[in-house]
Design a protein around this motif. Structure first.
Motif, PDB file in Angstrom:
ATOM      1  N   THR A 133     -57.160 -12.592  82.590  1.00 42.83           N
ATOM      2  CA  THR A 133     -57.594 -12.829  81.302  1.00 42.83           C
ATOM      3  C   THR A 133     -58.319 -14.240  81.263  1.00 42.83           C
ATOM      4  O   THR A 133     -59.036 -14.590  80.570  1.00 42.83           O
ATOM      5  CB  THR A 133     -56.362 -12.576  80.468  1.00 42.83           C
ATOM      6  OG1 THR A 133     -56.015 -11.294  80.322  1.00 42.83           O
ATOM      7  CG2 THR A 133     -56.558 -13.111  79.061  1.00 42.83           C
ATOM      8  N   THR A 134     -57.668 -15.151  81.870  1.00 44.23           N
ATOM      9  CA  THR A 134     -57.945 -16.759  81.668  1.00 44.23           C
ATOM     10  C   THR A 134     -59.585 -16.706  82.329  1.00 44.23           C
ATOM     11  O   THR A 134     -60.367 -17.386  81.815  1.00 44.23           O
ATOM     12  CB  THR A 134     -57.072 -17.732  82.675  1.00 44.23           C
ATOM     13  OG1 THR A 134     -55.786 -17.536  82.318  1.00 44.23           O
ATOM     14  CG2 THR A 134     -57.480 -18.901  82.614  1.00 44.23           C
ATOM     15  N   ARG A 135     -59.705 -16.052  83.530  1.00 46.19           N
ATOM     16  CA  ARG A 135     -60.816 -16.233  83.911  1.00 46.19           C
ATOM     17  C   ARG A 135     -62.263 -15.472  83.215  1.00 46.19           C
ATOM     18  O   ARG A 135     -63.244 -15.984  83.018  1.00 46.19           O
ATOM     19  CB  ARG A 135     -60.974 -15.384  85.312  1.00 46.19           C
ATOM     20  CG  ARG A 135     -60.368 -16.181  86.654  1.00 46.19           C
ATOM     21  CD  ARG A 135     -60.804 -15.736  87.933  1.00 46.19           C
ATOM     22  NE  ARG A 135     -59.936 -14.314  88.268  1.00 46.19           N
ATOM     23  CZ  ARG A 135     -58.867 -14.025  88.948  1.00 46.19           C
ATOM     24  NH1 ARG A 135     -58.340 -15.112  89.224  1.00 46.19           N
ATOM     25  NH2 ARG A 135     -58.478 -12.968  89.211  1.00 46.19           N
ATOM     26  N   GLN A 136     -61.864 -14.255  82.338  1.00 45.80           N
ATOM     27  CA  GLN A 136     -62.545 -13.728  81.519  1.00 45.80           C
ATOM     28  C   GLN A 136     -62.850 -14.427  80.425  1.00 45.80           C
ATOM     29  O   GLN A 136     -64.284 -14.747  79.892  1.00 45.80           O
ATOM     30  CB  GLN A 136     -62.037 -12.393  81.058  1.00 45.80           C
ATOM     31  CG  GLN A 136     -62.670 -11.510  79.982  1.00 45.80           C
ATOM     32  CD  GLN A 136     -64.072 -11.047  80.439  1.00 45.80           C
ATOM     33  OE1 GLN A 136     -64.050 -10.721  81.779  1.00 45.80           O
ATOM     34  NE2 GLN A 136     -65.043 -10.883  79.792  1.00 45.80           N
ATOM     35  N   ARG A 137     -61.986 -15.304  79.838  1.00 42.35           N
ATOM     36  CA  ARG A 137     -62.174 -16.201  78.951  1.00 42.35           C
ATOM     37  C   ARG A 137     -63.178 -17.389  79.308  1.00 42.35           C
ATOM     38  O   ARG A 137     -63.831 -17.610  78.544  1.00 42.35           O
ATOM     39  CB  ARG A 137     -60.760 -16.685  78.391  1.00 42.35           C
ATOM     40  CG  ARG A 137     -59.985 -15.572  77.573  1.00 42.35           C
ATOM     41  CD  ARG A 137     -58.948 -16.153  77.210  1.00 42.35           C
ATOM     42  NE  ARG A 137     -57.984 -15.201  76.229  1.00 42.35           N
ATOM     43  CZ  ARG A 137     -56.540 -15.233  76.090  1.00 42.35           C
ATOM     44  NH1 ARG A 137     -55.999 -16.204  76.591  1.00 42.35           N
ATOM     45  NH2 ARG A 137     -56.064 -14.279  75.460  1.00 42.35           N
ATOM     46  N   GLN A 138     -62.911 -17.597  80.394  1.00 42.46           N
ATOM     47  CA  GLN A 138     -63.763 -18.605  80.842  1.00 42.46           C
ATOM     48  C   GLN A 138     -65.265 -18.299  80.815  1.00 42.46           C
ATOM     49  O   GLN A 138     -66.178 -18.990  80.537  1.00 42.46           O
ATOM     50  CB  GLN A 138     -63.379 -19.279  82.427  1.00 42.46           C
ATOM     51  CG  GLN A 138     -62.033 -20.082  82.453  1.00 42.46           C
ATOM     52  CD  GLN A 138     -61.457 -20.438  83.572  1.00 42.46           C
ATOM     53  OE1 GLN A 138     -61.684 -19.681  84.813  1.00 42.46           O
ATOM     54  NE2 GLN A 138     -60.647 -21.381  83.685  1.00 42.46           N
ATOM     55  N   ARG A 139     -65.438 -17.297  81.547  1.00 43.23           N
ATOM     56  CA  ARG A 139     -66.914 -16.670  81.664  1.00 43.23           C
ATOM     57  C   ARG A 139     -67.339 -16.299  80.284  1.00 43.23           C
ATOM     58  O   ARG A 139     -68.652 -16.693  80.115  1.00 43.23           O
ATOM     59  CB  ARG A 139     -66.790 -15.368  82.551  1.00 43.23           C
ATOM     60  CG  ARG A 139     -66.558 -15.395  83.840  1.00 43.23           C
ATOM     61  CD  ARG A 139     -66.966 -14.153  84.446  1.00 43.23           C
ATOM     62  NE  ARG A 139     -65.970 -13.043  84.231  1.00 43.23           N
ATOM     63  CZ  ARG A 139     -64.960 -12.555  84.878  1.00 43.23           C
ATOM     64  NH1 ARG A 139     -64.425 -13.071  85.736  1.00 43.23           N
ATOM     65  NH2 ARG A 139     -64.184 -11.737  84.399  1.00 43.23           N
ATOM     66  N   GLU A 140     -66.654 -15.937  79.340  1.00 42.68           N
ATOM     67  CA  GLU A 140     -67.228 -15.647  78.130  1.00 42.68           C
ATOM     68  C   GLU A 140     -67.488 -17.066  77.425  1.00 42.68           C
ATOM     69  O   GLU A 140     -68.384 -16.986  76.592  1.00 42.68           O
ATOM     70  CB  GLU A 140     -65.962 -15.034  77.209  1.00 42.68           C
ATOM     71  CG  GLU A 140     -65.740 -13.325  77.457  1.00 42.68           C
ATOM     72  CD  GLU A 140     -64.620 -12.761  76.784  1.00 42.68           C
ATOM     73  OE1 GLU A 140     -64.202 -13.385  76.209  1.00 42.68           O
ATOM     74  OE2 GLU A 140     -64.463 -11.587  76.766  1.00 42.68           O
ATOM     75  N   GLY A 141     -66.677 -18.240  77.603  1.00 46.54           N
ATOM     76  CA  GLY A 141     -67.188 -19.463  77.173  1.00 46.54           C
ATOM     77  C   GLY A 141     -68.227 -19.759  77.821  1.00 46.54           C
ATOM     78  O   GLY A 141     -69.080 -20.534  76.729  1.00 46.54           O
TER      79      GLY A 141
END
Length: 208
Positions: A133-141
């Motif tokens: 989830t953290t990695r996905q949020r970073q990518r989305e950001g």
């Protein structure tokens, strides 16, 4: 002879341990309750490390805690700590988790280990999900910033149009580096960064 310990923790010196200690005293003598006033973000806490040290828990001992997050708030650390208790034959009793408190007849200890193994797998899955989830949020950001045209990382250098000419004259010793920086209106760090790239690649950064 096996011993029974309790462990209580709060995150700061301003917080109180009274509630946890009262709950633990239903199962553990007060002088056998070890406490820490320190964040659960780290396992390097004096009380907890003393419990796991030479004068603390031994095979066959029992450790009571009020809830799992008293050991750690990191799911991966929790998984590893529960496995450590298993490997050292120490029974972990979690007051907020009734399944960990079950009593089994002699010879059926495998039931306890099964419960602990399920808990380890659940914690491992939660930890992995949180990482994803953290990695996905970073990518989305990053993607959102790129869509908005934002440049992430070190800002691009603004290279003056006359850099090649000034660079050539500086290399021919017609003036000092300080004078070159003055003519280009560049700071020393920016000047030498551009020089390094120019000499390595034979070109300056793309003009912006």
């Amino acid at each position: 002879m096996s011993k029974i310990y309790g462990y209580a923790r709060v995150s700061s010196k301003e917080q109180h341990l009274d509630r946890q200690i009262l709950r633990l005293q239903e199962y553990v003598e007060k002088d056998q309750i070890i406490v820490d006033k320190q964040s659960g973000a780290t396992l390097e806490r004096p009380g907890y490390q003393a419990l796991k040290g030479q004068l603390g828990l031994r095979a066959g001992d029992v450790l009571y805690i009020c809830s799992l997050d008293r050991l750690s708030r990191n799911k991966n650390d929790l998984k590893n700590e529960i496995r450590w208790f298993q490997e050292h034959d120490i029974r972990l009793m979690i007051l907020d988790l009734p399944t960990s408190m079950i009593q089994v007849p002699k010879g059926q200890e495998w039931i306890i280990q099964m419960v602990e193994n399920i808990l380890i797998e659940v914690l491992a899955s939660i930890a992995e999900n949180e990482r994803n989830t953290t990695r996905q949020r970073q990518r989305e950001g990053i993607e959102a910033a790129q869509i908005k045209g934002k440049h992430l990382g070190r800002p691009k250098l603004k290279v003056p149009d006359n850099f090649p000419m000034v660079y050539q004259q500086w290399k021919e010793n017609k003036f000092t580096a300080k004078e070159a920086m003055r003519r280009l209106e560049m700071s020393p760090s920016s000047f030498y960064r551009v020089v390094k790239k120019y000499e390595r690649e034979g070109e300056v950064y793309q003009k912006v």
